[in-house]
Scaffold this motif. Structure first.
Motif, PDB file in Angstrom:
ATOM      1  N   ALA A  57     -59.757  66.484-120.678  1.00 36.32           N
ATOM      2  CA  ALA A  57     -59.306  65.599-121.744  1.00 36.32           C
ATOM      3  C   ALA A  57     -59.141  66.313-123.078  1.00 36.32           C
ATOM      4  O   ALA A  57     -59.054  65.676-124.108  1.00 36.32           O
ATOM      5  CB  ALA A  57     -60.283  64.442-121.902  1.00 36.32           C
ATOM      6  N   SER A  58     -59.111  67.638-123.083  1.00 39.48           N
ATOM      7  CA  SER A  58     -58.974  68.365-124.347  1.00 39.48           C
ATOM      8  C   SER A  58     -57.673  69.160-124.349  1.00 39.48           C
ATOM      9  O   SER A  58     -57.078  69.416-123.313  1.00 39.48           O
ATOM     10  CB  SER A  58     -60.161  69.303-124.560  1.00 39.48           C
ATOM     11  N   PHE A  59     -57.262  69.549-125.529  1.00 39.04           N
ATOM     12  CA  PHE A  59     -56.063  70.356-125.669  1.00 39.04           C
ATOM     13  C   PHE A  59     -56.383  71.804-125.319  1.00 39.04           C
ATOM     14  O   PHE A  59     -57.525  72.249-125.457  1.00 39.04           O
ATOM     15  CB  PHE A  59     -55.542  70.270-127.104  1.00 39.04           C
ATOM     16  N   THR A  64     -64.309  76.293-127.144  1.00 40.25           N
ATOM     17  CA  THR A  64     -65.601  76.395-127.826  1.00 40.25           C
ATOM     18  C   THR A  64     -65.860  75.230-128.778  1.00 40.25           C
ATOM     19  O   THR A  64     -66.809  75.280-129.547  1.00 40.25           O
ATOM     20  CB  THR A  64     -65.667  77.708-128.617  1.00 40.25           C
ATOM     21  N   ALA A  65     -65.025  74.194-128.707  1.00 38.37           N
ATOM     22  CA  ALA A  65     -65.185  73.056-129.625  1.00 38.37           C
ATOM     23  C   ALA A  65     -66.524  72.355-129.416  1.00 38.37           C
ATOM     24  O   ALA A  65     -67.191  71.979-130.388  1.00 38.37           O
ATOM     25  CB  ALA A  65     -64.045  72.060-129.437  1.00 38.37           C
TER      26      ALA A  65
END
Length: 94
Positions: A57-59, A64-65
């Motif tokens: 679900a991430s870009f 490392t977010a």
């Protein structure tokens, strides 16, 4: 002996004599696809504990977010707990 319908939309029936859930002539393709998708989501949730890697679900490029977000969150919680303890100590001497 008859069968017991478990999920009629997928054609799953239970055989009460041997205790197995089988298909009644229908394909298990939709069920297998959903299980594979659920397996990817479960792996993604477990991998979030490490804070490294790209997630479903991430870009792209934001591996490392979670690591940075966890560090900032821990810093603010530590600051809040430290102020609370310092307040208790300060009011204890009054």
């Amino acid at each position: 002996m008859g069968y017991i319908q478990v999920l009629p939309e997928y054609g799953l029936v239970a055989d009460p004599m041997i205790g197995l859930v089988t298909t009644a002539g229908a394909s298990l393709g939709p069920v297998v696809e959903r299980v594979e998708k659920l397996d990817k989501v479960a792996d993604d949730i477990v991998n979030m504990l490490s804070g490294e890697g790209d997630f479903l679900a991430s870009f792209p490029g934001r591996g490392t977010a979670l690591l940075y977000a966890g560090g900032v969150t821990a810093m603010w919680y530590g600051f809040a707990v430290g102020l609370f303890i310092a307040g208790i100590v300060a009011f204890g001497f009054l």
